[in-house]
Design a protein around this motif. Structure first.
Motif, mmCIF file in Angstrom:
data_model
loop_
_atom_site.group_PDB
_atom_site.id
_atom_site.type_symbol
_atom_site.label_atom_id
_atom_site.label_comp_id
_atom_site.label_asym_id
_atom_site.label_seq_id
_atom_site.Cartn_x
_atom_site.Cartn_y
_atom_site.Cartn_z
ATOM 1 N N ASP A 65 42.651 38.437 -7.648
ATOM 2 C CA ASP A 65 43.916 37.816 -7.275
ATOM 3 C C ASP A 65 43.820 37.093 -5.934
ATOM 4 O OD1 ASP A 65 45.126 38.678 -9.593
ATOM 5 O OD2 ASP A 65 45.949 40.504 -8.672
ATOM 6 N N GLU A 66 43.112 37.680 -4.986
ATOM 7 C CA GLU A 66 42.923 37.034 -3.687
ATOM 8 C C GLU A 66 42.093 35.757 -3.831
ATOM 9 O OE1 GLU A 66 41.129 40.031 -1.279
ATOM 10 O OE2 GLU A 66 43.042 40.989 -0.815
ATOM 11 N N PHE A 67 41.097 35.788 -4.706
ATOM 12 C CA PHE A 67 40.276 34.602 -4.941
ATOM 13 C C PHE A 67 41.100 33.495 -5.589
ATOM 14 C CE2 PHE A 67 37.317 32.078 -7.515
ATOM 15 C CZ PHE A 67 36.482 31.626 -6.507
ATOM 16 N N LYS A 68 41.946 33.846 -6.549
ATOM 17 C CA LYS A 68 42.813 32.850 -7.190
ATOM 18 C C LYS A 68 43.768 32.238 -6.166
ATOM 19 C CE LYS A 68 42.894 34.692 -11.864
ATOM 20 N NZ LYS A 68 43.742 35.317 -12.904
ATOM 21 N N GLN A 69 44.301 33.067 -5.287
ATOM 22 C CA GLN A 69 45.223 32.574 -4.264
ATOM 23 C C GLN A 69 44.502 31.613 -3.313
ATOM 24 O OE1 GLN A 69 46.248 35.362 -1.199
ATOM 25 N NE2 GLN A 69 48.350 34.582 -1.086
ATOM 26 N N LEU A 70 43.329 32.005 -2.865
ATOM 27 C CA LEU A 70 42.564 31.147 -1.963
ATOM 28 C C LEU A 70 42.189 29.836 -2.655
ATOM 29 C CD1 LEU A 70 40.163 32.102 0.699
ATOM 30 C CD2 LEU A 70 39.238 30.568 -0.998
ATOM 31 N N THR A 71 41.810 29.903 -3.913
ATOM 32 C CA THR A 71 41.451 28.707 -4.657
ATOM 33 C C THR A 71 42.635 27.763 -4.809
ATOM 34 O OG1 THR A 71 39.764 29.943 -5.853
ATOM 35 C CG2 THR A 71 40.453 27.871 -6.821
ATOM 36 N N ALA A 72 43.802 28.324 -5.073
ATOM 37 C CA ALA A 72 44.994 27.486 -5.213
ATOM 38 C C ALA A 72 45.319 26.773 -3.905
ATOM 39 C CB ALA A 72 46.181 28.332 -5.665
ATOM 40 N N TYR A 73 45.268 27.495 -2.805
ATOM 41 C CA TYR A 73 45.534 26.872 -1.506
ATOM 42 C C TYR A 73 44.505 25.795 -1.185
ATOM 43 C CZ TYR A 73 49.349 29.762 0.356
ATOM 44 O OH TYR A 73 50.566 30.331 0.599
ATOM 45 N N THR A 74 43.231 26.073 -1.457
ATOM 46 C CA THR A 74 42.193 25.094 -1.111
ATOM 47 C C THR A 74 42.272 23.851 -1.982
ATOM 48 O OG1 THR A 74 40.553 26.204 -2.521
ATOM 49 C CG2 THR A 74 40.587 26.798 -0.178
ATOM 50 N N TYR A 124 45.090 22.447 -3.234
ATOM 51 C CA TYR A 124 46.172 21.612 -2.712
ATOM 52 C C TYR A 124 45.816 21.013 -1.355
ATOM 53 C CZ TYR A 124 49.307 23.049 -6.431
ATOM 54 O OH TYR A 124 49.888 23.245 -7.647
ATOM 55 N N ASP A 125 45.254 21.817 -0.479
ATOM 56 C CA ASP A 125 44.906 21.318 0.846
ATOM 57 C C ASP A 125 43.779 20.298 0.775
ATOM 58 O OD1 ASP A 125 46.895 22.940 1.778
ATOM 59 O OD2 ASP A 125 45.555 24.513 2.501
ATOM 60 N N GLY A 126 42.866 20.445 -0.186
ATOM 61 C CA GLY A 126 41.829 19.440 -0.401
ATOM 62 C C GLY A 126 42.418 18.119 -0.862
ATOM 63 N N ILE A 127 43.442 18.188 -1.699
ATOM 64 C CA ILE A 127 44.124 16.965 -2.137
ATOM 65 C C ILE A 127 44.800 16.293 -0.947
ATOM 66 C CG2 ILE A 127 46.061 16.088 -3.509
ATOM 67 C CD1 ILE A 127 45.329 18.261 -5.610
ATOM 68 N N TYR A 128 45.473 17.075 -0.114
ATOM 69 C CA TYR A 128 46.134 16.500 1.062
ATOM 70 C C TYR A 128 45.128 15.855 2.008
ATOM 71 C CZ TYR A 128 50.015 19.502 -0.487
ATOM 72 O OH TYR A 128 50.986 20.110 -1.211
ATOM 73 N N LEU A 129 44.000 16.524 2.224
ATOM 74 C CA LEU A 129 42.979 15.963 3.108
ATOM 75 C C LEU A 129 42.367 14.695 2.499
ATOM 76 C CD1 LEU A 129 41.414 16.246 5.745
ATOM 77 C CD2 LEU A 129 39.791 17.717 4.538
ATOM 78 N N ALA A 130 42.181 14.669 1.194
ATOM 79 C CA ALA A 130 41.668 13.464 0.532
ATOM 80 C C ALA A 130 42.650 12.308 0.685
ATOM 81 C CB ALA A 130 41.394 13.744 -0.945
ATOM 82 N N ILE A 131 43.938 12.601 0.685
ATOM 83 C CA ILE A 131 44.945 11.551 0.903
ATOM 84 C C ILE A 131 44.817 10.992 2.313
ATOM 85 C CG2 ILE A 131 47.430 11.136 1.139
ATOM 86 C CD1 ILE A 131 47.792 13.131 -1.231
ATOM 87 N N ILE A 132 44.594 11.865 3.293
ATOM 88 C CA ILE A 132 44.407 11.406 4.677
ATOM 89 C C ILE A 132 43.168 10.513 4.764
ATOM 90 C CG2 ILE A 132 43.822 12.169 7.022
ATOM 91 C CD1 ILE A 132 45.636 14.604 6.515
ATOM 92 N N TRP A 133 42.064 10.938 4.148
ATOM 93 C CA TRP A 133 40.841 10.145 4.185
ATOM 94 C C TRP A 133 41.012 8.818 3.454
ATOM 95 C CZ3 TRP A 133 36.761 14.454 2.881
ATOM 96 C CH2 TRP A 133 36.602 15.273 3.988
ATOM 97 N N TYR A 172 37.384 29.324 3.125
ATOM 98 C CA TYR A 172 38.557 28.475 2.929
ATOM 99 C C TYR A 172 38.277 27.051 3.416
ATOM 100 C CZ TYR A 172 43.172 26.492 3.687
ATOM 101 O OH TYR A 172 44.251 25.657 3.689
ATOM 102 N N CYS A 173 37.781 26.921 4.636
ATOM 103 C CA CYS A 173 37.531 25.591 5.216
ATOM 104 C C CYS A 173 36.491 24.817 4.423
ATOM 105 C CB CYS A 173 37.097 25.724 6.668
ATOM 106 S SG CYS A 173 38.370 26.343 7.759
ATOM 107 N N VAL A 174 35.411 25.473 4.052
ATOM 108 C CA VAL A 174 34.359 24.800 3.284
ATOM 109 C C VAL A 174 34.902 24.325 1.943
ATOM 110 C CG1 VAL A 174 32.160 25.168 2.095
ATOM 111 C CG2 VAL A 174 32.437 25.929 4.446
ATOM 112 N N ARG A 175 35.715 25.160 1.286
ATOM 113 C CA ARG A 175 36.304 24.765 0.003
ATOM 114 C C ARG A 175 37.256 23.582 0.160
ATOM 115 N NH1 ARG A 175 36.375 28.096 -4.768
ATOM 116 N NH2 ARG A 175 37.680 26.358 -5.475
ATOM 117 N N VAL A 176 38.045 23.573 1.221
ATOM 118 C CA VAL A 176 38.964 22.450 1.454
ATOM 119 C C VAL A 176 38.168 21.166 1.654
ATOM 120 C CG1 VAL A 176 40.648 21.462 3.063
ATOM 121 C CG2 VAL A 176 40.880 23.823 2.331
#
Length: 175
Positions: free
Chosen positions: A4-13, A15-24, A79-83
């Motif tokens: 469950d913790e892995f699923k939660q971390l994956t979900a956050y990463t 969405y945050d990866g999408i946001y960072l890709a939008i910035i780039w 988390y950071c590496v996944r994002v």
């Protein structure tokens, strides 16, 4: 880490990866638009420079909301590496799509115009690169696959280096 913790971390990463890709992507768009409006070059630089701060901010949100204010260095680093990985993957795909379907040689012409000036030729001379050789190799360097794969690798390397520092600053133990 339980499932469950892995699923939660994956979900956050994700969405945050999408946001960072939008910035780039916005940074890349500003870079392309700097020929029309030169001030966009500064916006492109600032957007690129804001990436580690954005990831740190999103990690803080994950730490506070998803982890109840406590996160280890290892989990922060993961988390950071996944994002950065998710953002690099999305951004390189978007960059490939742009170069393959939309660009039609505009980026090569922009770089050619920059290095055709006296200042650009001076930079090439200082680097020891002949101007004619640089111009002849330029179209190959800006092929969609090579540009997208190069930006993917650079984003991973720089993201991995930034992740070490972001995770060290943002990890928080129990009191």
């Amino acid at each position: 880490m339980i499932n469950d913790e892995f699923k939660q971390l994956t979900a956050y990463t994700r969405y945050d990866g999408i946001y960072l890709a939008i910035i780039w992507t916005a940074s890349f768009a500003c870079l392309l638009g700097m020929t029309i409006l030169p001030v966009l070059a500064q916006f492109s630089f600032l957007l690129s420079l804001s990436s580690p701060f954005f990831v740190a901010y999103r990690l803080k949100i994950f730490r506070e909301e998803g982890r109840n204010g406590v996160i280890s260095y290892r989990r922060s680093l993961f988390y950071c590496v996944r994002v950065f990985f998710n953002a690099a993957l999305i951004f390189s795909l978007l960059q490939w799509l742009y170069m393959h379907y939309i660009d039609k040689g505009r980026l090569v012409m922009m770089v050619t115009n920059v290095y055709s000036s006296d200042e650009g030729k001076g930079v090439l001379t200082a680097l020891g690169v002949p101007y004619d050789q640089f111009i002849s190799v330029l179209p190959e360097a800006f092929q969609p696959y090579s540009l997208a794969s190069t930006s993917f690798v650079y984003a991973l390397i720089l993201g991995g280096i930034c992740s070490l520092f972001i995770a060290a600053l943002m990890s928080k133990k129990k009191r």
